[in-house]
Design a protein around this motif. Structure first.
Motif, PDB file in Angstrom:
ATOM      1  N   LYS A  19     -26.735  30.649  11.056  1.00 45.60           N
ATOM      2  CA  LYS A  19     -28.102  30.945  10.611  1.00 45.60           C
ATOM      3  C   LYS A  19     -29.074  29.845  11.041  1.00 45.60           C
ATOM      4  O   LYS A  19     -30.194  30.125  11.472  1.00 45.60           O
ATOM      5  N   SER A  20     -28.665  28.582  10.944  1.00 44.46           N
ATOM      6  CA  SER A  20     -29.562  27.488  11.318  1.00 44.46           C
ATOM      7  C   SER A  20     -29.803  27.466  12.828  1.00 44.46           C
ATOM      8  O   SER A  20     -30.923  27.209  13.276  1.00 44.46           O
ATOM      9  N   GLU A  21     -28.783  27.755  13.631  1.00 42.06           N
ATOM     10  CA  GLU A  21     -28.965  27.811  15.082  1.00 42.06           C
ATOM     11  C   GLU A  21     -29.895  28.960  15.468  1.00 42.06           C
ATOM     12  O   GLU A  21     -30.747  28.810  16.349  1.00 42.06           O
ATOM     13  N   ALA A  22     -29.753  30.098  14.798  1.00 43.82           N
ATOM     14  CA  ALA A  22     -30.635  31.235  15.073  1.00 43.82           C
ATOM     15  C   ALA A  22     -32.076  30.896  14.705  1.00 43.82           C
ATOM     16  O   ALA A  22     -33.016  31.246  15.435  1.00 43.82           O
ATOM     17  N   LEU A  23     -32.258  30.189  13.604  1.00 43.63           N
ATOM     18  CA  LEU A  23     -33.601  29.794  13.180  1.00 43.63           C
ATOM     19  C   LEU A  23     -34.206  28.778  14.146  1.00 43.63           C
ATOM     20  O   LEU A  23     -35.383  28.864  14.489  1.00 43.63           O
ATOM     21  N   LYS A  24     -33.410  27.810  14.623  1.00 41.98           N
ATOM     22  CA  LYS A  24     -33.895  26.837  15.603  1.00 41.98           C
ATOM     23  C   LYS A  24     -34.371  27.550  16.870  1.00 41.98           C
ATOM     24  O   LYS A  24     -35.413  27.219  17.424  1.00 41.98           O
ATOM     25  N   PHE A  25     -33.585  28.500  17.343  1.00 38.11           N
ATOM     26  CA  PHE A  25     -33.954  29.230  18.548  1.00 38.11           C
ATOM     27  C   PHE A  25     -35.245  30.006  18.332  1.00 38.11           C
ATOM     28  O   PHE A  25     -36.149  29.976  19.160  1.00 38.11           O
ATOM     29  N   GLU A  26     -35.342  30.692  17.190  1.00 34.83           N
ATOM     30  CA  GLU A  26     -36.533  31.480  16.882  1.00 34.83           C
ATOM     31  C   GLU A  26     -37.771  30.596  16.790  1.00 34.83           C
ATOM     32  O   GLU A  26     -38.825  30.913  17.340  1.00 34.83           O
ATOM     33  N   LEU A  27     -37.664  29.447  16.116  1.00 35.41           N
ATOM     34  CA  LEU A  27     -38.798  28.531  16.003  1.00 35.41           C
ATOM     35  C   LEU A  27     -39.148  27.904  17.354  1.00 35.41           C
ATOM     36  O   LEU A  27     -40.317  27.675  17.660  1.00 35.41           O
ATOM     37  N   GLY A  28     -38.136  27.613  18.181  1.00 33.27           N
ATOM     38  CA  GLY A  28     -38.379  27.067  19.508  1.00 33.27           C
ATOM     39  C   GLY A  28     -39.143  28.035  20.389  1.00 33.27           C
ATOM     40  O   GLY A  28     -39.970  27.639  21.216  1.00 33.27           O
ATOM     41  N   GLU A  29     -38.889  29.325  20.230  1.00 36.87           N
ATOM     42  CA  GLU A  29     -39.622  30.333  20.996  1.00 36.87           C
ATOM     43  C   GLU A  29     -41.060  30.445  20.512  1.00 36.87           C
ATOM     44  O   GLU A  29     -41.979  30.612  21.305  1.00 36.87           O
ATOM     45  N   LYS A  30     -41.272  30.343  19.219  1.00 38.78           N
ATOM     46  CA  LYS A  30     -42.622  30.474  18.656  1.00 38.78           C
ATOM     47  C   LYS A  30     -43.462  29.226  18.877  1.00 38.78           C
ATOM     48  O   LYS A  30     -44.661  29.312  19.098  1.00 38.78           O
ATOM     49  N   PHE A  31     -42.838  28.049  18.788  1.00 37.97           N
ATOM     50  CA  PHE A  31     -43.555  26.779  18.885  1.00 37.97           C
ATOM     51  C   PHE A  31     -42.900  25.886  19.930  1.00 37.97           C
ATOM     52  O   PHE A  31     -42.162  24.964  19.596  1.00 37.97           O
ATOM     53  N   PRO A  32     -43.175  26.135  21.224  1.00 36.15           N
ATOM     54  CA  PRO A  32     -42.541  25.301  22.253  1.00 36.15           C
ATOM     55  C   PRO A  32     -43.049  23.859  22.179  1.00 36.15           C
ATOM     56  O   PRO A  32     -44.193  23.610  21.808  1.00 36.15           O
ATOM     57  N   VAL A  33     -42.192  22.918  22.534  1.00 35.55           N
ATOM     58  CA  VAL A  33     -42.540  21.505  22.502  1.00 35.55           C
ATOM     59  C   VAL A  33     -43.358  21.185  23.748  1.00 35.55           C
ATOM     60  O   VAL A  33     -42.921  21.474  24.865  1.00 35.55           O
ATOM     61  N   PRO A  34     -44.554  20.598  23.591  1.00 35.14           N
ATOM     62  CA  PRO A  34     -45.357  20.255  24.765  1.00 35.14           C
ATOM     63  C   PRO A  34     -44.713  19.110  25.537  1.00 35.14           C
ATOM     64  O   PRO A  34     -43.992  18.298  24.956  1.00 35.14           O
ATOM     65  N   PRO A  35     -44.962  19.014  26.853  1.00 34.32           N
ATOM     66  CA  PRO A  35     -44.388  17.916  27.623  1.00 34.32           C
ATOM     67  C   PRO A  35     -44.986  16.583  27.187  1.00 34.32           C
ATOM     68  O   PRO A  35     -46.102  16.539  26.671  1.00 34.32           O
ATOM     69  N   THR A  36     -44.243  15.518  27.413  1.00 28.95           N
ATOM     70  CA  THR A  36     -44.740  14.198  27.042  1.00 28.95           C
ATOM     71  C   THR A  36     -45.814  13.755  28.022  1.00 28.95           C
ATOM     72  O   THR A  36     -45.967  14.309  29.099  1.00 28.95           O
ATOM     73  N   ALA A  37     -46.547  12.731  27.646  1.00 29.69           N
ATOM     74  CA  ALA A  37     -47.623  12.220  28.490  1.00 29.69           C
ATOM     75  C   ALA A  37     -47.077  11.576  29.754  1.00 29.69           C
ATOM     76  O   ALA A  37     -47.796  11.423  30.726  1.00 29.69           O
TER      77      ALA A  37
END
Length: 102
Positions: A19-37
């Motif tokens: 369940k936690s892995e599925a939630l991480k994937f779902e949140l990663g799709e909704k809120f992608p991490v921006p690239p670093t400076a």
């Protein structure tokens, strides 16, 4: 009083992990991490020349090319005050305007 959906003793940790892995994937799709400076949007990190920030801040092992460039800079003669002034006047600064050097 047993529910068929309730996981057995050993299966509960596995169920929570799924369940936690599925939630991480779902949140990663909704809120992608921006690239670093430190990453240039026009140059892919693997194709760009290694930078000092990558070696110092990201703990990358310095490449042979990086070490050669560093040695060449170390052996170069120091710039004169006139050359430093010329470079400062030629640089447009953050706004790119050479009329207002920084």
């Amino acid at each position: 009083m047993s529910n068929s959906d309730t996981p057995k003793d050993g299966d509960f940790a596995h169920w929570v992990e799924e369940k936690s892995e599925a939630l991480k994937f779902e949140l990663g799709e909704k809120f992608p991490v921006p690239p670093t400076a430190l990453v240039s949007p026009s140059v892919h990190p693997e194709t760009g020349a290694q930078k000092l920030e990558e070696v110092l801040l990201e703990h990358e092992a310095p490449s042979e090319e990086f070490l050669e460039e560093l040695a060449a800079l170390r052996e170069a003669p120091p710039l004169s005050d006139e050359e430093l002034a010329r470079q400062a006047l030629a640089d447009g600064g953050a706004d790119g305007d050479t009329g207002t050097p920084e």
